[in-house]
Design a protein around this motif. Structure first.
Motif, mmCIF file in Angstrom:
data_model
loop_
_atom_site.group_PDB
_atom_site.id
_atom_site.type_symbol
_atom_site.label_atom_id
_atom_site.label_comp_id
_atom_site.label_asym_id
_atom_site.label_seq_id
_atom_site.Cartn_x
_atom_site.Cartn_y
_atom_site.Cartn_z
ATOM 1 N N ASP A 61 15.899 35.550 -22.225
ATOM 2 C CA ASP A 61 15.903 34.353 -23.200
ATOM 3 C C ASP A 61 15.587 32.913 -23.000
ATOM 4 O O ASP A 61 16.003 32.526 -21.858
ATOM 5 N N LEU A 62 14.810 32.301 -23.624
ATOM 6 C CA LEU A 62 14.416 31.050 -23.316
ATOM 7 C C LEU A 62 14.935 29.865 -24.229
ATOM 8 O O LEU A 62 14.739 30.067 -25.201
ATOM 9 N N VAL A 63 15.535 28.763 -23.564
ATOM 10 C CA VAL A 63 16.114 27.737 -24.035
ATOM 11 C C VAL A 63 15.327 26.611 -23.739
ATOM 12 O O VAL A 63 15.148 26.494 -22.461
ATOM 13 N N SER A 64 15.127 25.589 -24.669
ATOM 14 C CA SER A 64 14.440 24.378 -24.116
ATOM 15 C C SER A 64 14.601 23.288 -24.941
ATOM 16 O O SER A 64 15.109 23.395 -25.839
ATOM 17 N N THR A 65 13.612 22.291 -24.572
ATOM 18 C CA THR A 65 13.927 20.766 -25.172
ATOM 19 C C THR A 65 12.692 20.078 -25.480
ATOM 20 O O THR A 65 11.768 20.251 -24.703
ATOM 21 N N GLY A 66 12.790 19.576 -26.277
ATOM 22 C CA GLY A 66 11.684 18.464 -26.741
ATOM 23 C C GLY A 66 10.158 19.031 -26.469
ATOM 24 O O GLY A 66 9.883 19.998 -27.119
ATOM 25 N N GLY A 67 9.291 18.376 -25.639
ATOM 26 C CA GLY A 67 7.999 18.600 -25.257
ATOM 27 C C GLY A 67 7.872 20.041 -24.734
ATOM 28 O O GLY A 67 6.890 20.601 -24.586
ATOM 29 N N THR A 68 9.003 20.366 -23.898
ATOM 30 C CA THR A 68 8.861 21.650 -23.026
ATOM 31 C C THR A 68 8.997 22.671 -24.030
ATOM 32 O O THR A 68 8.234 23.808 -23.980
ATOM 33 N N ALA A 69 9.916 22.660 -25.070
ATOM 34 C CA ALA A 69 9.880 23.687 -26.179
ATOM 35 C C ALA A 69 8.826 23.903 -26.913
ATOM 36 O O ALA A 69 8.352 24.920 -27.141
ATOM 37 N N LYS A 70 8.089 22.709 -27.202
ATOM 38 C CA LYS A 70 6.865 22.589 -28.013
ATOM 39 C C LYS A 70 5.755 23.246 -27.186
ATOM 40 O O LYS A 70 5.078 24.222 -27.767
ATOM 41 N N ALA A 71 5.677 23.029 -25.836
ATOM 42 C CA ALA A 71 4.607 23.716 -25.052
ATOM 43 C C ALA A 71 4.729 25.233 -24.996
ATOM 44 O O ALA A 71 3.863 26.100 -25.141
ATOM 45 N N ILE A 72 6.135 25.671 -24.945
ATOM 46 C CA ILE A 72 6.348 27.151 -24.650
ATOM 47 C C ILE A 72 6.047 27.691 -26.116
ATOM 48 O O ILE A 72 5.569 29.008 -26.027
#
Length: 557
Positions: A61-72
């Motif tokens: 499972d992938l969890v991310s923030t801000g711009g990183t989440a958007k890129a993923i």
């Protein structure tokens, strides 16, 4: 040697960054931990999407923030925003997003500890088994001369906190702080059915703490410089591995080259165009040569410095680099063999032909013409470094030296003779020609190991005495080397006849001065300040030579 390029703010970067090596076969079964969830928050998105896709292929499972989440998400991958994990929105322009128990609990919980497991269950804290974070680019922001507000905004808070938490709990959690380690993680996931080994997690943790230490060092030193604090209560020095070296000063010593956040042009920022790997001594000597040649304004003259064993053995100014090199070489062609050559202007073809006439280890220049590069290419082992620009001889910053159990730290010697008031202390004042040569000689004395004596004539060194325990011995050695050079050149008399002489510190007795006078010097430049100054001045007057005081000493140990 790995090629380097200059990124934002001239900070060096590498075509291939140093990576964590995979564990040995013997270690591949040690304490594997299945990765079920990964938190990714990166400023450097190099390789991010391929890495995220590979993680997802293992059911992570992938969890991310801000711009990183958007890129993923834009890459079509399923990703949970950290605010959905924490139940708390990002706020304050992103300053507060990961500083939350559901993040740090997931990183810090010891999986085999029943109390920790109960706390995770009671508070609905999911485990985070892999943390991927690289920090806000503080060093690059400072290097490009950004405003104080921009520098402060690029101080990462949540990133270091998460990195340190994950590294502390490396028994269960893997932490990655740069893209070069993505492949090592993927290799282990593939080898261990989605798990990582303790061996890898330990090495990643060690690297993680080193990274945050270097990051905090850059920040603390920036604050000290901004606040003009010369002696902060704590001094941290950090750097990034540029490359492991074959050995140190001697073959039995281990060595590596680290690059700091200091935005100063030189060997650390240079692009190596060709040649074999630089050695520890090459790097040290090249730095000495480039710092010395930077004393000469390229808009006023071409200058060349030849260094051997960290000391200049020949320096000259001229209208062009080839002439400057030939004048510098004439000072001590024996020592120049196998030396380091630094020039203050872009290297041209004529200079390249002249320099490659004898065996040379390294050439460093701000730049080079294509023709010059082709000429040097014929000497496949000759290293050519292009640094982009010269360091500022008046520049600030500090230098450090280790001693047993401590560090000696001091500001750079950024005193430049052009800024000094020269005081004539003898009956005879120097002529304009002598004065020009005196300034030239004192420039060089700044970069020669103390005790230092430098004879100069017509904007070229003609004798250099370095690193002796007594100043009179330095004067004698420099004079003798001038005699040797004259013999090699077929001259009737050494070039010290009619030269000027510079001393990096005061003459404690008249004996050193008398040696220089006997060698043929007609004018002297020295700091002054000895209790025996009157005796030394009287000796100069007795022999009709001119002497000026600078009031500034240039000890170099």
């Amino acid at each position: 040697m790995l090629a380097r390029c200059r990124g934002p703010g001239r900070l060096p970067c590498r075509k291939t960054a140093p990576a964590i090596l995979p564990a040995s076969d013997h270690d591949m079964t040690d304490h594997p931990r299945r990765v079920t969830r990964a938190l990714l928050s990166v400023s450097d998105k190099t390789g991010l999407i391929d890495f995220a896709k590979a993680l997802a292929s293992h059911g992570i499972d992938l969890v991310s923030t801000g711009g990183t989440a958007k890129a993923i998400a834009d890459a079509g991958l399923k990703v949970t925003d950290v605010s959905d994990l924490t139940g708390f929105p990002e706020m304050m322009d992103g300053r507060v997003k990961t500083l939350h128990p559901k993040v740090h609990g997931g990183l810090l919980a010891i999986r085999d500890n029943t109390d920790h497991a109960k706390a995770m269950k009671d508070h609905d804290i999911p485990p985070i088994d892999l943390l991927v974070v690289n920090l806000y680019p503080f060093e690059a922001t400072v290097a490009k001369g950004a405003s104080e507000d921009d520098c402060i905004e690029n101080i990462d808070i949540g990133g270091p906190a998460m990195i340190r938490a994950a590294a502390k709990n490396h028994g269960d959690v893997a932490v990655v702080v740069e893209p070069s380690d993505y492949q090592a993680v993927l290799d282990e996931l593939a080898a261990h059915k989605g798990a990582t080994t303790l061996s890898l997690r330990k090495r990643l943790a060690a690297k993680a703490y080193a990274r945050t230490a270097a990051y905090d060092a850059a920040i603390s030193n920036w604050f000290a410089a901004t606040l003009k604090i010369d002696a902060p209560d704590f001094r941290a020095i950090g750097g990034r591995l540029a490359e492991a070296l074959r050995y140190g000063e001697n073959p039995h010593q281990k060595a590596a080259f680290y690059v700091s956040a200091e935005p100063r042009a030189g060997v650390a920022t240079a692009r190596q165009v060709q040649g074999k790997q630089l050695s520890y001594n090459n790097i040290n000597d090249t730095d000495a040569a480039y710092e010395c040649v930077a004393e000469f304004d390229p808009a006023k003259s071409a200058a060349c410095v030849i260094v051997k064993h960290a000391n200049p053995c020949g320096v000259a100014e001229a209208s062009d680099l080839a002439t400057a090199y030939k004048k510098a070489l004439a000072c001590d062609s024996t020592s120049a063999f196998g030396g380091i050559v630094a020039v203050n202007r872009p290297l041209d073809a004529e200079a390249a032909r002249a320099i490659t006439g004898i065996f040379t280890e390294v050439i460093i220049a701000p730049d080079a013409s294509e023709e010059a590069i082709k000429i040097i290419a014929a000497k496949k082992n000759l290293r050519l470094l292009l640094a982009g620009q010269l360091p500022d001889p008046r520049g600030k910053g500090f230098i450090a030296k280790t001693v047993a159990g401590g560090l000696l730290v001091q500001s750079r010697d950024n005193a430049v003779v052009d800024d000094m008031t020269l005081t004539t202390v003898t009956k005879r004042a120097p002529t304009n020609t002598e004065l020009t040569d005196l300034r030239f000689a004192f420039r060089i004395a700044k970069h020669v190991k103390s005790n230092t004596i430098v004879y100069a004539k017509d904007l070229a060194t003609v004798g250099i005495g370095a690193g002796q325990m007594s100043r009179v011995d330095s004067a004698r050695i420099a004079a003798r080397k001038a005699q040797d050079a004259a013999k090699e050149l077929g001259l009737a008399a050494p070039l010290t006849k009619g030269s000027v002489v510079a001393s990096d510190a005061f003459f404690p007795f008249a004996d050193g001065l008398l040696v220089a006078i006997e060698a043929g010097a007609t004018a002297v430049i020295q700091p002054g300040g000895s209790v025996r100054d009157p005796e030394v001045i009287a000796a100069a007057d007795e022999h009709g030579i001119a002497m000026v005081f600078t009031g500034t000493r240039h000890f170099k140990h």
